[in-house]
Design a protein around this motif. Structure first.
Motif, mmCIF file in Angstrom:
data_model
loop_
_atom_site.group_PDB
_atom_site.id
_atom_site.type_symbol
_atom_site.label_atom_id
_atom_site.label_comp_id
_atom_site.label_asym_id
_atom_site.label_seq_id
_atom_site.Cartn_x
_atom_site.Cartn_y
_atom_site.Cartn_z
ATOM 1 N N ASN A 187 -57.779 58.152 -15.080
ATOM 2 C CA ASN A 187 -57.933 58.365 -13.635
ATOM 3 C C ASN A 187 -56.828 57.724 -12.797
ATOM 4 N N LYS A 188 -55.655 57.505 -13.403
ATOM 5 C CA LYS A 188 -54.512 56.977 -12.668
ATOM 6 C C LYS A 188 -53.250 57.728 -13.075
ATOM 7 N N ILE A 189 -52.371 57.964 -12.123
ATOM 8 C CA ILE A 189 -51.100 58.595 -12.454
ATOM 9 C C ILE A 189 -50.045 58.177 -11.421
ATOM 10 N N THR A 190 -48.832 57.918 -11.898
ATOM 11 C CA THR A 190 -47.723 57.522 -11.024
ATOM 12 C C THR A 190 -46.650 58.601 -11.074
ATOM 13 N N LEU A 191 -46.345 59.162 -9.905
ATOM 14 C CA LEU A 191 -45.375 60.246 -9.785
ATOM 15 C C LEU A 191 -44.078 59.692 -9.217
ATOM 16 N N CYS A 192 -42.950 60.084 -9.819
ATOM 17 C CA CYS A 192 -41.672 59.472 -9.465
ATOM 18 C C CYS A 192 -40.659 60.494 -8.948
ATOM 19 N N TYR A 193 -39.987 60.125 -7.870
ATOM 20 C CA TYR A 193 -38.882 60.907 -7.289
ATOM 21 C C TYR A 193 -37.701 59.960 -7.139
ATOM 22 N N THR A 194 -36.526 60.362 -7.617
ATOM 23 C CA THR A 194 -35.325 59.550 -7.445
ATOM 24 C C THR A 194 -34.219 60.384 -6.806
ATOM 25 N N GLY A 195 -33.355 59.722 -6.052
ATOM 26 C CA GLY A 195 -32.214 60.419 -5.474
ATOM 27 C C GLY A 195 -32.235 60.430 -3.959
ATOM 28 N N GLN A 196 -31.682 61.470 -3.396
ATOM 29 C CA GLN A 196 -31.533 61.586 -1.947
ATOM 30 C C GLN A 196 -32.829 62.058 -1.301
ATOM 31 N N PHE A 197 -33.269 61.357 -0.283
ATOM 32 C CA PHE A 197 -34.482 61.742 0.439
ATOM 33 C C PHE A 197 -34.108 62.794 1.480
ATOM 34 N N SER A 198 -34.058 64.030 1.063
ATOM 35 C CA SER A 198 -33.667 65.113 1.965
ATOM 36 C C SER A 198 -34.485 66.363 1.664
ATOM 37 N N GLU A 199 -34.535 67.255 2.633
ATOM 38 C CA GLU A 199 -35.274 68.505 2.461
ATOM 39 C C GLU A 199 -34.661 69.341 1.349
ATOM 40 N N GLU A 200 -33.334 69.422 1.324
ATOM 41 C CA GLU A 200 -32.635 70.262 0.341
ATOM 42 C C GLU A 200 -32.857 69.764 -1.091
ATOM 43 N N LYS A 201 -32.995 68.452 -1.251
ATOM 44 C CA LYS A 201 -33.218 67.884 -2.583
ATOM 45 C C LYS A 201 -34.690 67.906 -2.998
ATOM 46 N N GLY A 202 -35.576 68.297 -2.079
ATOM 47 C CA GLY A 202 -36.955 68.562 -2.469
ATOM 48 C C GLY A 202 -37.963 67.457 -2.249
ATOM 49 N N ILE A 203 -37.646 66.446 -1.431
ATOM 50 C CA ILE A 203 -38.611 65.373 -1.211
ATOM 51 C C ILE A 203 -39.863 65.907 -0.521
ATOM 52 N N GLY A 204 -39.711 66.917 0.347
ATOM 53 C CA GLY A 204 -40.866 67.509 1.017
ATOM 54 C C GLY A 204 -41.772 68.238 0.041
ATOM 55 N N ASN A 205 -41.175 68.948 -0.911
ATOM 56 C CA ASN A 205 -41.959 69.642 -1.939
ATOM 57 C C ASN A 205 -42.728 68.642 -2.805
ATOM 58 N N PHE A 206 -42.104 67.497 -3.069
ATOM 59 C CA PHE A 206 -42.741 66.445 -3.860
ATOM 60 C C PHE A 206 -43.983 65.909 -3.142
ATOM 61 N N PHE A 207 -43.849 65.614 -1.843
ATOM 62 C CA PHE A 207 -44.984 65.113 -1.067
ATOM 63 C C PHE A 207 -46.102 66.153 -0.997
ATOM 64 N N ALA A 208 -45.723 67.413 -0.793
ATOM 65 C CA ALA A 208 -46.730 68.465 -0.672
ATOM 66 C C ALA A 208 -47.538 68.603 -1.959
ATOM 67 N N ALA A 209 -46.867 68.519 -3.112
ATOM 68 C CA ALA A 209 -47.564 68.628 -4.398
ATOM 69 C C ALA A 209 -48.501 67.443 -4.609
ATOM 70 N N ALA A 210 -48.014 66.237 -4.298
ATOM 71 C CA ALA A 210 -48.851 65.042 -4.459
ATOM 72 C C ALA A 210 -50.073 65.115 -3.537
ATOM 73 N N ASP A 211 -49.886 65.661 -2.339
ATOM 74 C CA ASP A 211 -50.996 65.813 -1.401
ATOM 75 C C ASP A 211 -52.049 66.773 -1.951
ATOM 76 N N GLN A 212 -51.595 67.849 -2.592
ATOM 77 C CA GLN A 212 -52.529 68.802 -3.186
ATOM 78 C C GLN A 212 -53.327 68.169 -4.326
ATOM 79 N N VAL A 213 -52.700 67.246 -5.060
ATOM 80 C CA VAL A 213 -53.405 66.572 -6.162
ATOM 81 C C VAL A 213 -54.589 65.789 -5.613
ATOM 82 N N ARG A 214 -54.356 65.002 -4.555
ATOM 83 C CA ARG A 214 -55.462 64.186 -4.044
ATOM 84 C C ARG A 214 -56.547 65.030 -3.380
ATOM 85 N N LYS A 215 -56.199 66.217 -2.923
ATOM 86 C CA LYS A 215 -57.210 67.112 -2.354
ATOM 87 C C LYS A 215 -58.025 67.785 -3.457
#
Length: 376
Positions: A187-215
């Protein structure tokens, strides 16, 4: 013993490909090696490799060219390895005096989208064509090519098919890897993103997916590990808006780690992500951190890019996805959380894939031979 000089404008002198892999391999093979970068300042010797670098990217093209020409005259190399067209063009003057080999190491698109993004139509087309001609000129001056991946062979390998070349991927050296094969906690999981915090590099997609997990699975404790930072003001604003929108309770944000400690920096992560935007340039560029994640024993979820499909069998240790399909990505994350056997299988496969396929030791000697065969 021969003298080999690396020239680069955009890369730092301690770039992982240039310093930690290519330069070290040549120095350990008995050659005298020097690196000159124009994007970071340092003068000295590191691990037997000479460095004379300057932070002068803001200066004129002529000034930067003159620095390279001076370095060549002082060091008098037998071979010059260049990372950008300007370095190739600057090395040309020295080659006229001494028939030195000029090897062009092509790891980036030239021109890239970011080189013309500040120009409006139709000037962006004009500048793209101008940069394309500069690339062809650099290819014409070079006596050999090193291609970081197959897609980067265009256009030079097609315009100059008889120029000797080598395909040299971005596989990591074992000495820089910190393997950490985890057993998933219930019941625990750690999701990792490394690199540039930008829309083009996909940080928004990462947050959206993590949000769907908790929902979708509220009882699963989801932690986020972000390693990197913003390079532009617009990226800082975008990232700040994401933090405000999603408000994750368990989130750790760290600055970029040094190359030597990079794989240690995400040791506690369960899954590693790269959900960059789908566009033509990204589709033909291989995200190289996938080899480091694999070497660390981390399963991955990556954007389904043509370059990634072609070069890496991701199905052995992860999934390729539509980066904007946050629901599907969330289902895959939950699948790992609910199936520890699947997670452990992909974790082992990741490490084995690195050991057998994506290891620097497999391509080190062909690289050294290619350079040595280019020497007088």
């Amino acid at each position: 013993m021969s003298d080999i000089l690396f020239l680069t404008t955009a890369h730092h002198y301690n770039d992982d490909r240039i310093f930690f892999h290519q330069a070290k391999a040549l120095q350990e093979s008995g050659h005298r090696v020097k690196i000159c970068s124009l994007s970071s300042a340092f003068h000295g010797t590191i691990d037997g490799i000479e460095v004379e670098s300057y932070s002068v990217l803001q200066r004129s093209t002529e000034d930067k060219k003159r620095i390279f020409e001076t370095i060549c005259e002082k060091f008098r190399p037998d071979c010059i390895i260049c990372s950008e067209p300007l370095a190739v063009i600057a090395a040309r003057k020295y080659r006229k005096k001494k028939k030195t080999e000029i090897i062009y190491d092509i790891t980036e698109w030239y021109p890239s989208m970011r080189m013309v993004e500040n120009f409006r139509f139709p000037m962006n087309i004009f500048h793209a064509f101008k940069f394309f001609l500069v690339q062809l000129y650099a290819g014409f001056l070079s006596t050999g090519y090193i291609f970081g991946e197959d897609a980067k062979k265009f256009p030079l390998a097609y315009f100059f098919p008889f120029t000797k070349s080598l395909l040299l991927p971005y596989y990591p050296d074992e000495q820089y890897i910190h393997p950490h094969l985890k057993k998933p906690e219930k019941n625990k999981i750690t999701l990792c993103y490394t690199g540039q915090f930008s829309e083009e590099k996909g940080i928004g997609n990462f947050f959206a997916a993590a949000d769907q997990v908790r929902k979708k699975k509220p009882d699963l404790v989801v932690s986020l590990l972000l390693i990197g930072g913003c390079r532009k003001e617009k990226d800082e604003q975008y990232f700040s808006e994401l933090l405000s929108e999603y408000r994750f309770e368990r989130i750790t944000i760290r600055k970029s780690a040094s190359f030597e400690t990079f794989t240690e920096s995400y040791a506690e992560a369960d899954l590693c992500f790269d959900l960059r935007t789908l566009n033509f340039e990204n589709d033909h560029c291989l995200p190289i951190k996938i080899f480091y994640y694999a070497a660390s024993g981390k399963p991955v979820i990556y954007t389904d890019l043509k370059a990634t499909r072609k070069h890496v069998n991701v199905s052995e240790f992860g999934y390729l996805v539509d980066p904007e399909d946050s629901g599907k990505i969330a289902d895959l994350i939950i699948k790992y959380a609910e199936n520890p056997d699947l997670y452990e299988c992909h974790s082992r496969n990741a490490r084995l894939s690195y050991e057998h396929k994506y290891n620097w030791k497999n391509i080190r000697e062909p690289f050294v031979r290619f350079i040595q065969n280019s020497l007088p």
